[in-house]
Design an enzyme around this catalytic site. Sequence first.
Site, PDB file in Angstrom:
ATOM      1  N   ASP A 150       2.206  -2.564  -8.826  1.00 39.86           N
ATOM      2  CA  ASP A 150       1.059  -3.446  -9.063  1.00 39.86           C
ATOM      3  C   ASP A 150       0.169  -2.884 -10.171  1.00 39.86           C
ATOM      4  O   ASP A 150       0.200  -1.689 -10.463  1.00 39.86           O
ATOM      5  CB  ASP A 150       0.248  -3.641  -7.787  1.00 39.86           C
ATOM      6  CG  ASP A 150      -0.384  -2.350  -7.294  1.00 39.86           C
ATOM      7  OD1 ASP A 150       0.250  -1.298  -7.421  1.00 39.86           O
ATOM      8  OD2 ASP A 150      -1.524  -2.393  -6.800  1.00 39.86           O
ATOM      9  N   GLU A 151      -0.618  -3.739 -10.760  1.00 37.23           N
ATOM     10  CA  GLU A 151      -1.683  -3.364 -11.704  1.00 37.23           C
ATOM     11  C   GLU A 151      -1.205  -2.396 -12.787  1.00 37.23           C
ATOM     12  O   GLU A 151      -1.916  -1.478 -13.183  1.00 37.23           O
ATOM     13  CB  GLU A 151      -2.872  -2.777 -10.939  1.00 37.23           C
ATOM     14  CG  GLU A 151      -3.510  -3.795 -10.006  1.00 37.23           C
ATOM     15  CD  GLU A 151      -4.608  -3.218  -9.142  1.00 37.23           C
ATOM     16  OE1 GLU A 151      -5.572  -3.938  -8.845  1.00 37.23           O
ATOM     17  OE2 GLU A 151      -4.503  -2.043  -8.729  1.00 37.23           O
TER      18      GLU A 151
END
Length: 526
Positions: free
Chosen positions: A337-338
């Site tokens: 993620d991210e």
Amino acid sequence: MRQHRTMAGLLGALLLLAAGLSSTGATTAAAASRAPRPLGRIVPAPASVAPGGSPYTITSTTAIRVDAATGAEGRRIAGYLADVLRPSTGYALPVRADGSGGIRLRLSGDARLGEEGYRLESGRSAITVTAHRPAGLFHAVQTLRQLLPASVERRTRQPGPWQVAGGTITDTPRYAYRGAMLDVSRHFFTPAQVERYIDQLALYKVNRLHLHLSDDQGWRIAIDSWPRLATYGGRTQVGGGKGGYYTKADYRRIVRYAASRYLEVVPEIDTPGHTNAALASYASLNCDGVAPPLYTGTDVGFSSLCVPKEVTYAFLDDVVRELSALTPGRYIHIGGDEAHSTPHTDYVAFMDKAQAVVAKYGKTVMGWHQLTGARPVAGAVAQYWGTAGDEAEVVAAAKAGTRLVMSPANRAYLDMKYDATTKLGLDWAGLVDVDRSYAWDPSTFIKGLPSGSVLGVEAPLWSETLTTSADVEYMAFPRLPGIAEIGWSPASTHSWPDYRSRLAEQGPRLAALGVNFYRSPVVPWE
């Protein structure tokens, strides 16, 4: 004068009547408090409840009986039950393999109960618990605990009586995966603190513990082939402080303890972003060969492994190899993620190689749902943490066979503030009180998901603002039991008014267990 005496007599009579009514009310209330809890008044709600017949009373002559077929696991579960009941009841509760009556644990060939289901039958002479597998017996013990008065959880002798209402509960879970995540990277939590959380999860039939073991702020697991990851990368945390890490012995201890409560540990090494602790530990992992300083803030998206470098995959291979050897469970979570500092083409290339490494060591890959924007391998599991439920790439991946664990941040993230006055937690996904946390369905939250694509649910707890077990408990409870119910109970049982009243009854139990829970104003706590 005569009228005064008459009025005085009348007043006295009224006072006596009031006293009598008060006494009767107190007696009625006391009797009600001693009555057995109705079957089904537990969390998670059982799949099927058939009340009827006389209650069973645990007394000084009660024994816990284990059929020979249950083996060592059955005897261990019986011992666990005895350890729960002995302090509060004051009874010996011997564990025996013979005789009739008492509390009986047995395994049967009834495959309809599945890997975790059970049947609990209560009557005047006995409580009989039947399961197809030991995990079912353990989950039945959690049900039995909740059917007894809350004071059974105390560690000193309590007055009783200890009755279980008559009838039968037949119970199997809706989803196979019912998890909770603890972020030990932003702030470190000791093995003892993790074990305390495991015990709390077990009461609500949670069966996965996802440990977020690495992030920008700290690396928390010893890797022999890259020792500075832990000794240097684990030496701090959000806001500074000493941080910490798990030795391999510590991690094995957590895994064993979780297994004793029928939870499987899912370790996560977040990649290719959220990697500053690793980048700070080894300069070679950086594209420019320069190690950044350790990080104690809370920003995200600024770090990335160097995708073109071969050393990146030697590092990943070593980490996954050593972590897989420590982890008997089926999953290795690779994050994903991210990764804002990783170009998309690099991200896809990295995920291709990372998934292959996980498969090389015989594990099933998990990743945050951004994995679906790359090329999920067959059998991959994506963990959804969005808030809108309209991500086309997630639906496309699900249609291609990727299974989903549902953790929508605006429902299931336990670190979201309850309201604007909550001192702990964050609010980027909104304010999430207990009612909002309960009001969603995993199968319909994402629009257009094919039937059967949801593997289960998970309640993540990120620790940017949490430093103690009391902090963890305040944010997890009472929302976690609701996520557990969404994962275990049939969709047909999900009703906020009914759940709200059952949750209120959990208040005294949580208090007896010493859990620092939030007394949400939307729940009429007992």
